[in-house]
Write an enzyme that holds these catalytic residues in place. Structure first.
Site: not given
Length: 253
Positions: A114-115
């Site tokens: 997850h960025c």
């Protein structure tokens, strides 16, 4: 030296792009602006794109993934020996290589990470675009660093040099740090892609059911660097990873 010292105090020196713009040479300035626009468009695209959310059980996804009955028959029956995992959060049956994201509240197919920068997961559907975004962003930053470097002027003393170039020096330092960060990110993703593994699998393989029994250098999804890269960048269909995982000396796809 006299021409350099004649630059008025309080004004930024002319960088390469500004010089070319003033002389009517617009090719490089236009290319730079277009590259920045492409970078911005890619950012919003991967931020808003579905990374590969699992919205129903695997058995209901066969049509969506293009998995026909014939393809299902090709998966060896030994798949039954690996317990199908059901997500404890969304209660859906997870396809192999998927993981639940606590931030997005969905399971993501071929989950990478997850960025927080794009406020989205990086998974099966947007991973290649994320890598492309990093490459374009690196080009923009390196070009910007070159533009900043071209604007530095000389001066007889350090005090006068800092007075004239202080703002530009600070901007160049920020761009240099960002360039190094993006370069490391791009290099690490390309390395993992060449191995056909994800950031999550690389960092947590000792806790992943289908990898923890494998050796440190063993990857059941690896088909060789060239085929891995080709499949990642040029393959558009969804892959049945169970079929790749349980292949027995035959072609994985």
């Amino acid at each position: 030296m006299s021409s350099v010292l004649s630059v008025p105090s309080g004004h930024l020196p002319l960088q390469d792009l500004r010089k070319q713009e003033e002389t009517g040479e617009l090719i490089q300035p236009v290319l730079f602006v277009l590259l920045v626009l492409v970078s911005v468009l890619l950012y919003f695209a991967i931020s808003l794109m579905d990374p590969g959310f699992v919205l129903s059980d695997c058995s209901d996804l066969q049509f969506t993934l293009g998995v026909t009955e014939e393809t299902q028959d090709m998966i060896p029956p030994t798949t039954k020996s690996l317990r199908q995992r059901r997500c404890g959060h969304c209660l859906l049956q997870q396809p192999m290589r998927s993981k639940h994201c606590q931030t997005c509240h969905h399971c993501v197919r071929r989950y990478d990470h997850h960025c927080p920068w794009i406020e989205n997961c990086v998974g099966e559907r947007n991973h290649r675009w994320f890598v492309l975004y990093l490459a374009v962003q690196l080009l923009v930053l390196l070009w910007g660093l070159h533009v900043a470097w071209s604007g530095f002027t000389t001066a007889p003393t350090w005090q006068l040099w800092l007075r004239r170039n202080g703002v530009l020096l600070g901007a160049a330092a920020v761009v240099a740090v960002l360039s190094l960060t993006v370069l490391l990110l791009l290099g690490s993703h390309l390395y993992l892609v060449s191995l056909n593994t994800t950031t999550w699998e690389f960092m947590s393989r000792h806790r992943i059911s289908y990898l923890k029994h494998c050796g440190a250098d063993e990857n059941p999804f690896d088909r060789g660097a060239l085929r891995n890269l080709w499949g990642f960048f040029c393959g558009w269909g969804s892959v049945v990873w169970e079929q790749v995982y349980f292949r027995e000396g035959s072609d994985p796809i």
